[in-house]
Write an enzyme that holds these catalytic residues in place. Structure first.
Site: not given
Ligand code: CAA
Length: 269
Positions: A74, A119, A122, A142
């Site tokens: 992210a 992310g 993911e 994270e």
């Protein structure tokens, strides 16, 4: 088919493969809001593949621009300005991207050519197969930011590698290399370098182009539908899919070609 044009994605059709590159190398391809918007738009358009027996491509390769990263997660700079509600909306929009990737009628290969963190890992997990170059690395860091996975990692990492390995990766935030990721089943195949990685992904899509596209789409849909079901419920779904396969022209052509000792030319419907 019109794939559209995007501020942060580059698209290239190469025979039966569509190569989609997340193109923000200056930020290691981090998933800024603009990238999420572009992925939503693209995956919306790709849903039309196979409609009316139109199979413009037989597989998608998702990769990252530059020599360092697939996707480094992210966008932490953008997240720095987010409140809980905005963050939830950001996560939910990426959930939609990942669900759409899983619902596409053609397989998607993540070609991981560097960092696949948070992310990024993911996003790769929403792809059907993960291929990696030897210098790739994976992780869900994270917790080092006081966060938790937000783009599907809590669900899909366990599905791919099992609860024990997933918990260790998510609770420690540890980074692992491509060989280790291969060892725990996160990565399907490891290639010497980025060029070999892309060749390997294209070769798999060339293989997919030789079999029935309706059968591959059916198999992909079935395998997603049965995930999380018990054996008996899963077998019910499989029975429906097996029946449905017999309604396709591809299956009639495939069976007849076998009997005639010929190679099947699948009509794709
Ligand atoms: N978001 C925004 N920018 C990022 C970024 C990210 N996730 N990762 C890297 N960048 C930027 C850096 O800020 C840097 O920009 P500047 O040149 O403008 O300073 C540029 O990309 C190059 O990065 P580095 O200089 O840090 O490169 P490096 O080789 O020294 O380190 C790295 C590489 C180890 C991947 C390091 O960049 C890093 O740790 N990045 C963050 C990885 C991370 O924590 N990802 C998870 C994010 S949280 C998440 O994804 C939540 C979720 O589940 C949805």
């Amino acid at each position: 088919m019109d794939w559209g044009s995007y501020a942060t994605l580059s698209l290239e059709q190469d025979g039966d493969a569509l190569i989609v590159t997340v193109n923000r190398p200056e930020a290691l391809n981090a998933l800024a809001n603009q990238v999420v918007d572009d992925l939503l738009e693209l995956t919306g358009r790709l849903e039309g593949i196979g409609r009316d027996a139109d199979w413009p491509v037989r597989g998608i390769v998702l990769t990252g621009a530059g020599a360092k990263a697939f996707v480094a997660g992210a966008d932490i700079r953008e997240m720095d300005g987010m409140d809980p509600a905005t963050a939830e909306a950001y996560g939910r929009r990426m959930h939609q991207v990942t669900l759409r990737l899983e619902e596409l009628p053609v397989p998607v290969i993540a070609a991981v050519n560097g960092f696949a963190l948070g992310g990024g890992c993911e996003l790769a997990l929403a792809c059907d197969f993960i291929y990696a170059s030897a210098d790739a690395s994976f992780g869900q860091p994270e917790v080092a930011l006081g966060l938790v996975p937000g783009f599907g990692g809590s669900v899909r990492l366990q599905q791919r590698v099992g609860a024990g390995q997933a918990r260790e990766l998510i609770f420690t935030g540890r980074r692992i290399d491509a060989r280790h990721a291969h060892g725990i089943g996160l990565v399907n195949r490891v290639f010497d370098d980025a060029a070999a990685l892309m060749d390997g992904a294209r070769a798999t899509i060339a293989e997919l182009a030789r079999v029935s596209p309706t059968a591959v789409a059916n198999a992909k849909r079935t395998m997603h539908r049965v995930q999380g079901l018990g054996v008996a419920e899963g077998l019910e779904v499989e029975a429906e899919s097996f029946r449905e396969a017999f309604t396709t022209e591809d299956s009639a052509v495939g069976r007849a070609a076998f009997v005639a000792k010929e190679r099947a030319a699948f009509p794709g419907r």
